[in-house]
Design an enzyme around this catalytic site. Structure first.
Site, PDB file in Angstrom:
ATOM      1  CB  SER A  96      -0.912   0.010   1.234  1.00 32.05           C
ATOM      2  OG  SER A  96      -1.786   1.116   1.195  1.00 32.05           O
ATOM      3  CD  GLU A  97      -1.146   5.931  -2.600  1.00 35.43           C
ATOM      4  OE1 GLU A  97      -1.061   7.160  -2.477  1.00 35.43           O
ATOM      5  OE2 GLU A  97      -1.703   5.373  -3.556  1.00 35.43           O
ATOM      6  CG  ASN A  98      -0.839   3.536   3.724  1.00 30.76           C
ATOM      7  OD1 ASN A  98      -1.110   2.770   2.807  1.00 30.76           O
ATOM      8  ND2 ASN A  98      -1.109   3.239   4.977  1.00 30.76           N
TER       9      ASN A  98
END
Length: 221
Positions: A45-47
């Site tokens: 996930s990009e976070n």
């Protein structure tokens, strides 16, 4: 099963053993609940989280472990949590085999608009976020979306009208009505949903469709 989960489950069928797969917020992150049996993927996930599993159940969630958009996630052995800079090094470095993203519009050339919502005076919001990095950094791009807007207009277009997130980036489009593949020859209709017809899909699609001779009725949608 509701529409969003059907789309997510069909998107999960694109997982291949050993892939690193980024899941965007909304429908895409639900795909982590439907990893096919026997397939091992590393979800990102990009976070800033790598190697997570399905969405966490209410009461079993950890507020510090979540995916893009905030849904609580379960962790798998070897799970890593890190800062945004490291996350985008993974994305920009070409280490993501596939990303599953939402979209406002996709067209028959594989152009995608998934960030800009017009709110007057030539202004748009809310912001592109990490989509542009994922769209050019991932080796395969799957767009998951509803086939039409709330007013009934098609979101699968000949040409995107909203500002683009990336040009000619999408490989596969999955909606509640159909699965379409972007090719050099055009947009190929691969599958239609149960309970719909080819005529309905064509009517609700602005883009020109190439219908495969072996068109399938999806066993998931």
């Amino acid at each position: 099963m509701d529409m969003k989960n059907r789309i997510a489950k069909r998107a999960a069928q694109e997982f291949k053993d050993g892939m690193v797969v980024n899941l965007g917020f909304g429908v895409p992150v639900l795909a982590g609940n439907y990893i096919p049996e026997g397939v091992k993927v590393i979800l990102q996930s990009e976070n800033g989280i790598l190697n997570f599993g399905a969405n966490a159940k209410k009461g079993e969630d950890n507020p510090f472990i979540c995916g893009a958009g905030g849904p609580p996630l379960t962790t798998l052995p070897g799970c890593s949590i890190f800062d945004l800079a490291t996350s985008f090094l993974i994305i920009r470095g070409g280490h993501v085999d596939m990303t599953i993203l939402g979209a406002l519009e996709v067209d028959q050339e594989g152009n995608i608009a998934n960030w800009a919502i017009p709110y007057g005076n030539g202004k748009y919001g809310p912001g592109v976020g990490g989509a542009m990095d994922l769209l050019v950094g991932a080796k395969k791009v799957v767009a998951t979306m509803t086939h039409t807007a709330k007013d009934g207009s098609s979101k699968i277009l000949k040409k995107c009208a909203l500002p683009l997130s990336a040009a000619k980036a999408v490989n596969l489009i999955i909606t509640e009505l159909a699965v379409m593949e972007v090719t050099d020859k055009g947009l190929v209709l691969r599958e239609i949903a149960q309970g719909t017809t080819l005529e309905e899909v064509i009517k609700k699609t602005d883009a020109e469709l190439i219908v495969r001779e072996d068109l399938k009725v999806s066993d998931i949608l």
